[in-house]
Write an enzyme that holds these catalytic residues in place. Structure first.
Site, PDB file in Angstrom:
ATOM      1  N   GLY A  95       0.660  -1.242  -0.016  1.00  0.00           N
ATOM      2  CA  GLY A  95      -0.145   0.117  -0.027  1.00  0.00           C
ATOM      3  C   GLY A  95       0.860   1.414   0.066  1.00  0.00           C
TER       4      GLY A  95
ATOM      5  N   CYS B  75     -15.117   3.584 -27.100  1.00  0.00           N
ATOM      6  CA  CYS B  75     -16.409   4.181 -27.295  1.00  0.00           C
ATOM      7  C   CYS B  75     -17.177   4.513 -25.788  1.00  0.00           C
ATOM      8  CB  CYS B  75     -17.415   3.096 -27.972  1.00  0.00           C
ATOM      9  SG  CYS B  75     -16.387   2.843 -29.461  1.00  0.00           S
ATOM     10  N   GLU B  76     -16.429   5.232 -25.056  1.00  0.00           N
ATOM     11  CA  GLU B  76     -16.961   5.557 -23.816  1.00  0.00           C
ATOM     12  C   GLU B  76     -16.427   7.101 -23.564  1.00  0.00           C
ATOM     13  OE1 GLU B  76     -18.237   3.685 -21.224  1.00  0.00           O
ATOM     14  OE2 GLU B  76     -18.248   2.017 -22.231  1.00  0.00           O
TER      15      GLU B  76
ATOM     16  N   ARG C 231       2.977  -1.400  -6.038  1.00  0.00           N
ATOM     17  CA  ARG C 231       3.095  -0.072  -6.635  1.00  0.00           C
ATOM     18  C   ARG C 231       4.346   0.540  -6.530  1.00  0.00           C
ATOM     19  NH1 ARG C 231      -1.838   2.638  -7.380  1.00  0.00           N
ATOM     20  NH2 ARG C 231      -2.756   1.321  -5.553  1.00  0.00           N
TER      21      ARG C 231
ATOM     22  N   ARG D   2      -7.490   2.802 -14.494  1.00  0.00           N
ATOM     23  CA  ARG D   2      -7.498   3.345 -13.168  1.00  0.00           C
ATOM     24  C   ARG D   2      -8.335   4.560 -13.232  1.00  0.00           C
ATOM     25  NH1 ARG D   2      -3.446   4.866 -10.597  1.00  0.00           N
ATOM     26  NH2 ARG D   2      -4.295   4.200  -8.676  1.00  0.00           N
TER      27      ARG D   2
ATOM     28  N   TYR E  61      -0.625  -1.865 -11.942  1.00  0.00           N
ATOM     29  CA  TYR E  61      -2.230  -2.110 -12.180  1.00  0.00           C
ATOM     30  C   TYR E  61      -2.576  -1.206 -13.418  1.00  0.00           C
ATOM     31  CZ  TYR E  61      -1.416  -3.051  -7.388  1.00  0.00           C
ATOM     32  OH  TYR E  61      -1.254  -3.632  -6.030  1.00  0.00           O
TER      33      TYR E  61
HETATM   34  C1  LIG Z   1      -2.827  -8.209   0.221  1.00  0.00           C
HETATM   35  C2  LIG Z   1      -2.286  -7.267  -0.396  1.00  0.00           C
HETATM   36  N1  LIG Z   1      -0.921  -7.038  -0.475  1.00  0.00           N
HETATM   37  C3  LIG Z   1      -0.278  -6.095  -1.054  1.00  0.00           C
HETATM   38  C4  LIG Z   1      -0.907  -5.372  -2.051  1.00  0.00           C
HETATM   39  C5  LIG Z   1      -0.172  -4.463  -2.948  1.00  0.00           C
HETATM   40  O1  LIG Z   1      -0.274  -2.985  -2.563  1.00  0.00           O
HETATM   41  P1  LIG Z   1       0.399  -2.113  -3.214  1.00  0.00           P
HETATM   42  O2  LIG Z   1       0.688  -2.487  -4.771  1.00  0.00           O
HETATM   43  O3  LIG Z   1      -0.534  -0.848  -3.108  1.00  0.00           O
HETATM   44  O4  LIG Z   1       1.599  -2.020  -2.565  1.00  0.00           O
HETATM   45  C6  LIG Z   1      -2.233  -5.466  -2.043  1.00  0.00           C
HETATM   46  C7  LIG Z   1      -3.051  -4.687  -3.064  1.00  0.00           C
HETATM   47  O5  LIG Z   1      -4.075  -4.788  -3.431  1.00  0.00           O
HETATM   48  C8  LIG Z   1      -2.946  -6.475  -1.506  1.00  0.00           C
HETATM   49  O6  LIG Z   1      -4.263  -6.592  -1.746  1.00  0.00           O
END
Ligand SMILES: Cc1ncc(COP(=O)(O)O)c(C=O)c1O
Length: 500
Positions: free
Chosen positions: A305, A427-428, A350, A396, A457
């Site tokens: 996250g 087409c959106e 990410r 996204r 993502y």
């Molecule tokens: C269980 C879990 N771990 C890790 C991640 C990776 O998150 P991030 O790419 O935001 O670091 C996610 C993303 O949805 C997740 O669901």
């Protein structure tokens, strides 16, 4: 074309956070891989390779990933967390979250840089296997794992299955037992399990919220009173939680080796406080389970996250800063509770791959649209620049209202900055690539645009909407490019159509 916004004047259509750049050609370093820059003639280059060469050899749209930058970011996470936790638990296991972007090359780099691999499906497990990732370095996630996925994970000898529900716990135990793994004297290992808990802490960017109950599909609730009706718990003051019930159940299965607990509190998080609050709740749970059941939970995963910069003003904290803050809280909490510090792991996706990549598009149609301003404020012009991809290669903006930035890539320009909206060819009307950005006012058909921050993502969520072929991913290193995932062809698109 309608009249252009005067040089330096903000468009009344621009959002408050978007200032007019003094120089729309300037690249904001936080948004790009460290080896992206402007070469002779102002052309964007990655690891020394100019984008016009990429376009000429590989076409567009295309994801352009810097291998050196990926490796550096992976290493930076491992080094920063290892340093912060070295004297607490001997370092940290960093699992790269494959869901953000995975292919065999990436799985290989991850292993070479000393990281492990987090997967979330049988397909991601297959990539790990094809890359030769040793099973013990792989984790398997998912809120609805099939029996086949569980069996495959056990066959591959994964280091951990992160169990998401009581039902799944029973299925893992049964499948492991059926493989003979609970036979006394058997050499087959037991299923290594972590329990995914929902600590009631939810974070997004700058803030976190803490509640007792989380209204979402993932994990085992830690809130009192969420255990099944028949489960009494260990006679503490509060009614038992689903998480406690899972610990008791796991401890009762010979076919399961319970490693510890896990949580993941959200995405694109800039500040450490949410991670800290979650760590405290989980450590308190670890201490409570030890005293209630005598069960040791020697591992603690704090999920992923960690946020990245998508816009010029974004300033996520470096991994070392978050690691130090977290280590301080883990140390203090374990001291207070009188428990040993568990082995810590994290799952960034990410923050490792996001900024390594930009998407290269070619400009097609340009349209100036007259827009009414609120409260009779007159009109303003919004310039729509259409590119040769869109929501099929970056969902996204449509899915999450995500904002991106963009740069003119094949040249620089002296033209005054112009507010633009970069849109795709689908087409959106919601098919937006970059909602608001300033680009030089003379961007024209045939120019190349680069959208940074598309490593995570984007390819992973890509689709064939409108029968567009999904773009490939090029890894660039030392001035040379190679496909790590090739782009689809029209033949690929038609290959599954079984005919009339
Ligand atoms: C269980 C879990 N771990 C890790 C991640 C990776 O998150 P991030 O790419 O935001 O670091 C996610 C993303 O949805 C997740 O669901």
């Amino acid at each position: 074309m309608a009249e252009m916004t005067a040089a330096g004047a903000a468009s009344p259509l621009a959002p408050a956070w978007l200032g007019v750049p003094e120089d729309p050609n300037r690249l904001v370093p936080a948004l790009w891989a460290h080896d992206v820059g402007r070469g002779p003639g102002g052309q964007l280059t990655v690891a020394g390779l100019p984008v016009a060469e990429i376009k000429g050899a590989y076409g567009s749209p295309v994801f352009v990933l810097s291998e050196a930058d990926f490796r550096a970011r992976a290493r930076a996470f491992k080094t920063a967390f290892d340093a912060a936790f070295a004297d607490l638990c001997g370092g940290v296991d960093v699992y790269y979250a494959g869901k953000s972007f995975l292919c065999t090359a990436v799985a290989t780099w991850v292993r070479e840089e000393g990281l492990r691999l987090d997967t979330a499906s049988g397909g991601e497990l297959a990539v790990a296997a094809r890359a030769g990732t040793p099973g013990e370095l792989v984790g398997l996630h998912g809120n609805n794992k099939s029996d086949a996925e569980i069996a495959r994970a056990l066959e591959l000898g994964v280091g951990r299955i992160i169990v998401d529900s009581l039902d799944e716990l029973e299925r893992v135990a049964a499948i492991a037992a059926a493989r003979g793994t609970d036979t006394p004297g058997s050499e087959a290992p037991r299923a290594k399990v972590m329990l995914r808990l929902t600590p009631g802490v939810h974070a997004h960017t700058h803030e976190f919220i803490a509640t007792a109950h989380e209204d979402q599909k993932f994990g085992l609730s830690m809130a009192p009173g969420t255990a099944s009706a028949g489960f009494a718990g260990a006679a503490t003051e509060a009614p038992a939680s689903m998480a406690e019930e899972a610990v008791a159940a796991a401890a009762g299965h010979d076919s399961i080796e319970l490693l510890g607990v896990h949580c993941h509190i959200g995405s694109q998080i800039f500040e450490p406080e949410g991670f800290e609050a979650a760590a405290v709740r989980l450590l308190e749970f670890v201490a409570a389970m030890r005293s209630a059941y005598g069960v040791a939970l020697p591992e603690l995963d704090l999920g992923g996250g960690y946020g990245i910069a998508y816009l010029p003003g974004d300033a996520p904290r470096p991994p070392a800063e978050i690691a130090r803050a977290l280590a301080g809280v883990v140390r203090a909490t374990c001291d207070r509770l009188g428990i040993a510090v568990p082995r810590i792991s994290i799952e960034p996706g990410r923050a490792i791959v996001g900024s390594t990549t930009f998407t290269l598009y070619e400009v097609g149609t340009i349209k100036d649209v007259v827009v009414d301003l609120p409260e009779g404020g007159g009109t303003a012009v919004r310039r729509y620049i259409s590119v040769d991809g869109g929501m099929s290669d970056n969902a996204r903006p449509v899915l999450y209202d995500a904002d991106y930035s963009v740069a003119l890539a094949n040249r620089t320009s002296d033209a005054a900055p112009q507010l633009v909206r970069v849109v795709g060819k689908h087409c959106e009307s919601g098919d937006i690539v970059v909602r608001d950005a300033y680009l030089p006012g003379d961007v024209r058909a045939g120019d190349l645009l680069a959208v940074p921050g598309t490593g995570a993502y984007c390819w992973a969520l890509s689709s064939n909407y409108n029968y567009l072929a999904r773009p490939g991913v090029l890894a660039v290193r030392d001035g040379a490019a190679r496909w790590i995932v090739r782009g689809e062809t029209e033949e690929d698109l038609l290959s599954r159509d079984m005919g009339a």
